[in-house]
Design a protein around this motif. Structure first.
Motif, mmCIF file in Angstrom:
data_model
loop_
_atom_site.group_PDB
_atom_site.id
_atom_site.type_symbol
_atom_site.label_atom_id
_atom_site.label_comp_id
_atom_site.label_asym_id
_atom_site.label_seq_id
_atom_site.Cartn_x
_atom_site.Cartn_y
_atom_site.Cartn_z
ATOM 1 N N ALA A 110 36.736 49.670 32.324
ATOM 2 C CA ALA A 110 37.645 50.510 33.110
ATOM 3 C C ALA A 110 37.546 51.957 32.652
ATOM 4 C CB ALA A 110 39.082 50.010 32.960
ATOM 5 N N ASP A 111 36.750 52.736 33.379
ATOM 6 C CA ASP A 111 36.697 54.167 33.070
ATOM 7 C C ASP A 111 37.819 54.867 33.850
ATOM 8 O OD1 ASP A 111 35.802 54.367 35.705
ATOM 9 O OD2 ASP A 111 33.696 54.552 35.111
ATOM 10 N N GLN A 112 37.949 56.160 33.656
ATOM 11 C CA GLN A 112 39.037 56.906 34.300
ATOM 12 C C GLN A 112 38.966 56.846 35.830
ATOM 13 O OE1 GLN A 112 41.623 57.986 32.711
ATOM 14 N NE2 GLN A 112 40.726 57.428 30.738
ATOM 15 N N GLN A 113 37.765 56.751 36.348
ATOM 16 C CA GLN A 113 37.579 56.739 37.796
ATOM 17 C C GLN A 113 38.000 55.400 38.417
ATOM 18 O OE1 GLN A 113 33.539 57.678 38.797
ATOM 19 N NE2 GLN A 113 34.168 58.904 40.562
ATOM 20 N N SER A 114 37.696 54.282 37.757
ATOM 21 C CA SER A 114 37.995 52.963 38.331
ATOM 22 C C SER A 114 39.393 52.457 37.996
ATOM 23 C CB SER A 114 36.956 51.938 37.844
ATOM 24 O OG SER A 114 37.031 51.780 36.442
ATOM 25 N N GLU B 11 45.845 48.577 40.895
ATOM 26 C CA GLU B 11 46.355 48.005 42.143
ATOM 27 C C GLU B 11 46.009 46.514 42.230
ATOM 28 O OE1 GLU B 11 48.385 49.323 44.471
ATOM 29 O OE2 GLU B 11 48.515 50.993 43.053
ATOM 30 N N LEU B 12 44.769 46.165 41.878
ATOM 31 C CA LEU B 12 44.363 44.753 41.903
ATOM 32 C C LEU B 12 45.182 43.931 40.909
ATOM 33 C CD1 LEU B 12 40.488 45.127 42.058
ATOM 34 C CD2 LEU B 12 41.986 44.257 43.852
ATOM 35 N N ILE B 13 45.411 44.491 39.738
ATOM 36 C CA ILE B 13 46.174 43.801 38.702
ATOM 37 C C ILE B 13 47.584 43.498 39.208
ATOM 38 C CG2 ILE B 13 47.230 44.157 36.423
ATOM 39 C CD1 ILE B 13 44.623 45.830 35.786
ATOM 40 N N LYS B 14 48.163 44.463 39.919
ATOM 41 C CA LYS B 14 49.513 44.298 40.454
ATOM 42 C C LYS B 14 49.561 43.163 41.482
ATOM 43 C CE LYS B 14 51.502 48.205 41.105
ATOM 44 N NZ LYS B 14 51.926 49.478 41.700
ATOM 45 N N PHE C 251 47.784 40.496 41.657
ATOM 46 C CA PHE C 251 47.680 39.195 40.996
ATOM 47 C C PHE C 251 48.765 38.971 39.943
ATOM 48 C CE2 PHE C 251 43.557 39.444 42.939
ATOM 49 C CZ PHE C 251 43.239 38.127 43.219
ATOM 50 N N ARG C 252 49.686 39.898 39.836
ATOM 51 C CA ARG C 252 50.774 39.832 38.855
ATOM 52 C C ARG C 252 50.265 39.595 37.434
ATOM 53 N NH1 ARG C 252 54.635 35.722 41.502
ATOM 54 N NH2 ARG C 252 52.893 35.373 42.875
ATOM 55 N N ALA C 253 49.181 40.285 37.114
ATOM 56 C CA ALA C 253 48.647 40.263 35.750
ATOM 57 C C ALA C 253 49.284 41.417 34.986
ATOM 58 C CB ALA C 253 47.128 40.415 35.778
ATOM 59 N N ARG C 254 49.159 41.390 33.678
ATOM 60 C CA ARG C 254 49.718 42.470 32.849
ATOM 61 C C ARG C 254 48.605 43.097 32.017
ATOM 62 N NH1 ARG C 254 54.217 41.315 29.041
ATOM 63 N NH2 ARG C 254 52.540 40.267 27.959
ATOM 64 N N LEU D 158 41.284 36.256 40.641
ATOM 65 C CA LEU D 158 41.315 37.545 39.945
ATOM 66 C C LEU D 158 39.965 37.827 39.296
ATOM 67 C CD1 LEU D 158 42.708 40.077 38.875
ATOM 68 C CD2 LEU D 158 43.595 38.684 36.974
ATOM 69 N N LEU D 159 39.395 36.833 38.680
ATOM 70 C CA LEU D 159 38.091 36.998 38.031
ATOM 71 C C LEU D 159 37.038 37.468 39.033
ATOM 72 C CD1 LEU D 159 36.626 36.616 35.334
ATOM 73 C CD2 LEU D 159 36.251 34.234 35.961
ATOM 74 N N GLU D 160 37.041 36.903 40.224
ATOM 75 C CA GLU D 160 36.072 37.289 41.251
ATOM 76 C C GLU D 160 36.230 38.742 41.681
ATOM 77 O OE1 GLU D 160 33.257 35.814 42.342
ATOM 78 O OE2 GLU D 160 33.797 34.482 40.679
ATOM 79 N N VAL D 161 37.478 39.210 41.856
ATOM 80 C CA VAL D 161 37.655 40.599 42.283
ATOM 81 C C VAL D 161 37.397 41.583 41.138
ATOM 82 C CG1 VAL D 161 39.229 40.021 44.162
ATOM 83 C CG2 VAL D 161 40.170 40.695 41.963
#
Length: 180
Positions: free
Chosen positions: A92-96, A102-105, A107-110, A133-136
């Motif tokens: 996860a760089d600053q750009q991504s 948003e994706l984490i939200k 899937f209700r991941a933390r 989640l793993l696929e995305v």
């Protein structure tokens, strides 16, 4: 997939005997989780195996014969709650990062750790949710993953009750009299 629950004596070597039994029956274990119960002398195993109903029945019957197994039941056909836990380290760089957040939200991941070039996520839920989640996350770069394996519990009043733990009392030693 078949899900079995076994209550076992909480002592060394039991896990090895259960895994060896599955190997002898040529049953592949997809996940095997072991944890303590409310009684420190008893552990609960959740075994998810790649087998059919017949193979699960063989495994259940064979588990029941092991000395350290107090109860074994196939709960596959019952109403269940199943959960898995995963830790995922994602590039996860600053750009991504904003898109990842948003994706984490969704899937209700933390996010449990942030580093300059990666995030560590924690997610619990069904196997399908974690796999989704793993696929995305794959396009971003999954750097590392650790999963617990499934745990399962029957719903509502359908209880699996562990039998009482075996007594730790020793059998009395024979008395030897001087006359013998």
């Amino acid at each position: 997939m078949q899900t079995l629950v076994a209550y076992v004596e909480n002592k060394p070597g039991v896990l090895n005997r259960v895994a060896s039994l599955a190997r002898r029956l040529a049953i592949n274990i997809d996940s095997l989780t072991v944890g303590p119960t409310e009684n420190e002398e008893i552990a609960r195993m959740t075994i998810v195996a790649h087998t059919d109903e017949k193979g699960a029945h063989r495994l259940e019957a064979s588990l029941e014969k092991l000395v350290d197994v107090l109860l074994a039941e196939n709960i596959s056909d019952r109403s269940l709650i199943e959960r898995d836990l995963a830790l995922l380290k994602v590039s996860a760089d600053q750009q991504s990062r904003p898109h990842l957040m948003e994706l984490i939200k969704v899937f209700r991941a933390r996010v449990i750790d942030v580093a300059p070039e990666s995030l560590i996520l924690e997610v619990s839920g069904t196997v399908d949710k974690i796999d989704g989640l793993l696929e995305v996350l794959r396009p971003f770069g999954v750097l590392e993953m650790a999963r617990t394996g499934r745990i399962a519990m029957t719903r509502g009043s359908d209880l699996l009750r562990p039998p009482k733990a075996p007594s730790k009392a020793k059998e009395p030693e024979p008395v030897i009299s001087a006359a013998q």
